[in-house]
Design an enzyme around this catalytic site. Structure first.
Site, PDB file in Angstrom:
ATOM      1  N   ASN A   8       0.867  -1.173   0.000  1.00 14.28           N
ATOM      2  CA  ASN A   8       0.000   0.000   0.000  1.00 14.28           C
ATOM      3  C   ASN A   8       0.908   1.229   0.000  1.00 14.28           C
ATOM      4  OD1 ASN A   8      -1.813   2.015   0.407  1.00 14.28           O
ATOM      5  ND2 ASN A   8      -2.774   1.119   2.218  1.00 14.28           N
ATOM      6  N   ARG A  90      -2.247  -2.060  -3.787  1.00 13.26           N
ATOM      7  CA  ARG A  90      -3.514  -1.360  -3.623  1.00 13.26           C
ATOM      8  C   ARG A  90      -3.493  -0.132  -4.546  1.00 13.26           C
ATOM      9  NH1 ARG A  90      -4.889   3.166   0.586  1.00 13.26           N
ATOM     10  NH2 ARG A  90      -7.114   3.351   0.202  1.00 13.26           N
ATOM     11  N   HIS A 179     -12.915   1.878  -0.049  1.00 20.48           N
ATOM     12  CA  HIS A 179     -12.852   0.798   0.958  1.00 20.48           C
ATOM     13  C   HIS A 179     -13.381  -0.529   0.407  1.00 20.48           C
ATOM     14  CE1 HIS A 179     -13.214   4.042   4.336  1.00 20.48           C
ATOM     15  NE2 HIS A 179     -11.952   3.759   4.103  1.00 20.48           N
ATOM     16  N   ARG A 240     -13.301  14.510   7.685  1.00 20.39           N
ATOM     17  CA  ARG A 240     -14.138  14.806   6.508  1.00 20.39           C
ATOM     18  C   ARG A 240     -15.587  15.023   6.937  1.00 20.39           C
ATOM     19  NH1 ARG A 240     -12.008   9.743   3.846  1.00 20.39           N
ATOM     20  NH2 ARG A 240      -9.958  10.329   3.043  1.00 20.39           N
ATOM     21  N   GLU A 383      -7.322  -5.887   4.652  1.00 21.17           N
ATOM     22  CA  GLU A 383      -7.266  -5.566   3.223  1.00 21.17           C
ATOM     23  C   GLU A 383      -6.050  -6.212   2.565  1.00 21.17           C
ATOM     24  OE1 GLU A 383      -8.063  -1.577   4.826  1.00 21.17           O
ATOM     25  OE2 GLU A 383      -8.825  -1.112   2.837  1.00 21.17           O
TER      26      GLU A 383
END
Ligand code: AMP
Length: 401
Positions: A8, A90, A179, A240, A383
């Site tokens: 990642n 990723r 996601h 956010r 992940e």
């Protein structure tokens, strides 16, 4: 023993997890942080409880990859580079081009590059990681795993925005979500925990980390999700705003004498959410610690919980029911209190929580009672494992041909 590494690559970091893929055993994991800055941090954990940590200059991603592979040899985690037969990367934005994980070819690299306008910080960083590994491990099977591809199954009515249709046709403006790898992973685990075929389940996955999104998963496919064209929409997140009224921005730009849209959007991405409301912190642990003494901290928690309750209600209605609700990521996996607050408000759905089980953490848990009309699960996301599994699948397919 086939080894696969999941990567990642962020703009200034590179995280990895190395698997012995048949057993899915983690051989090593770690991070190169603050790449390109004065001093970088390298952390590697391996062989159950061994740790390697050093501060040194890592000038770019290419050097980080070379250093990483050197360290894997030095720490005797591998004996030879050739042991790493697969590399999974990723990639944040796959647009409408990538509906599945794919082997990386020069054509794939060009396409990821052309999608960079959808993720201007992330896709170029992901590409740096891809190119750096290609140089050092040219014979390994390299695979791109996209955050967005799981959501490519959403029906049009769920991904189209109510804006001029040409914006979608000409510029690709639509809901892409994010996601995806996490939602896909936890849905699969949930089906096996419930001992029911994924293709017959209606699930709602709540990925509640610093970034947070909810996903309605119908018959194993993403049906709707709360993040939109960018990760800014949906529920309140660490910094956010989640869903808001964009017309407010032109009003605030005048009030605050802001001159550009990116400046205003910056405030929605970085100064809003839990941080913006509470004024305390973007970290849920800090906010929970202040909830009894600070009204804004309490308000931030109340808004966060309300947003999730609202999305669960909406997605249950959209799917025409729900069999299971999944909690994952930092807050979802660890906060008994936030889960309780959400689930207490869902009692109208016939949800019953076993509070003893809800008090546990760090493992796959079914926290609803036998009488509950909807099953509730806590599933630590992984992940990287999902990425490594995708690499393995593509490697096996190649072997067959
Ligand atoms: P992630 O982005 O998945 O690493 O999640 C980060 C978020 O998880 C932060 O808001 C943390 O405060 C939150 N978190 C981690 N552990 C806990 C905990 N025990 N209780 C509440 N929140 C937690």
């Amino acid at each position: 023993m086939t080894k696969v590494i999941a990567i990642n690559a962020g703009s200034s970091s590179l995280k990895f997890k190395l698997f012995e893929i048949d057993s899915e055993k983690v051989l090593a994991e770690g991070i190169f942080d603050r790449i390109g800055l004065e001093m970088s941090k390298i952390k590697i954990e391996y062989q159950t409880n061994k740790k390697f940590e050093v501060d040194e200059k890592v000038k770019d991603h290419a050097y980080a990859v070379k250093r990483l592979l050197g360290l894997l040899l030095d720490l005797k985690i591998i004996r030879d580079f050739s042991e790493i037969e697969g590399v999974g990367h990723r990639v944040v934005a796959g647009g409408e081009v990538f509906k599945h994980s794919v082997e990386i070819t020069s054509k794939v690299i060009r396409k990821i590059n052309s999608l960079a306008e959808y993720a201007p910080i992330h896709n170029p960083a992901n590409l740096m990681g891809i190119k750096a590994f290609k140089k050092v491990l040219p014979f390994a099977t390299a695979v791109a795993v996209f955050d967005t591809s799981f959501h490519q199954t959403m029906p049009k009515e769920n991904f189209i925005f109510s804006v001029p249709y040409e914006w979608y046709q000409e510029y690709g403006v639509r809901r892409y979500g994010a996601h995806g790898t996490s939602h896909r992973y936890v849905a699969k685990v949930a089906a096996s925990m419930l001992d029911r075929p994924l293709e017959k389940l209606k699930l709602i996955s709540c990925h509640l980390g610093a970034g947070a999104s909810i996903c309605a998963i119908k018959n194993g496919l993403s049906f709707d999700t709360s993040m939109g064209f960018t990760p800014l929409t949906g529920i309140t997140m660490a910094t956010r705003s989640g869903d808001t009224d964009v017309a407010m921005l032109s009003f605030m730009m005048q009030k605050l004498d802001m001159h550009s849209m990116p400046e205003a959007i910056y405030d929605l991405n970085k100064r809003s959410g839990l941080l913006g409301i509470s004024g305390v912190s973007s970290d849920m642990r800090d906010i929970l610690a202040k909830r009894e003494t600070n009204l804004r901290a309490k308000l931030a928690i109340d808004v966060f919980v309300k947003d999730i309750v609202k999305y669960i209600g909406a997605y249950t209605a959209e799917m025409g029911g729900v069999d299971g609700i999944i909690f994952t990521a930092g807050i979802g996996e660890n906060s008994t209190e936030i889960r309780s607050k959400i689930l207490n408000r869902l009692a109208y759905m016939g949800i019953e929580v076993d509070e003893k089980k809800n008090a546990l953490r760090g493992q796959n848990l079914l926290i609803s009672t036998d009488n509950s009309k909807v099953q509730v699960l806590v599933i630590p996301t992984d992940e990287e494992l999902m990425i490594a599994r995708d690499v393995n699948k593509i490697m096996k397919k190649k072997l067959k041909h």
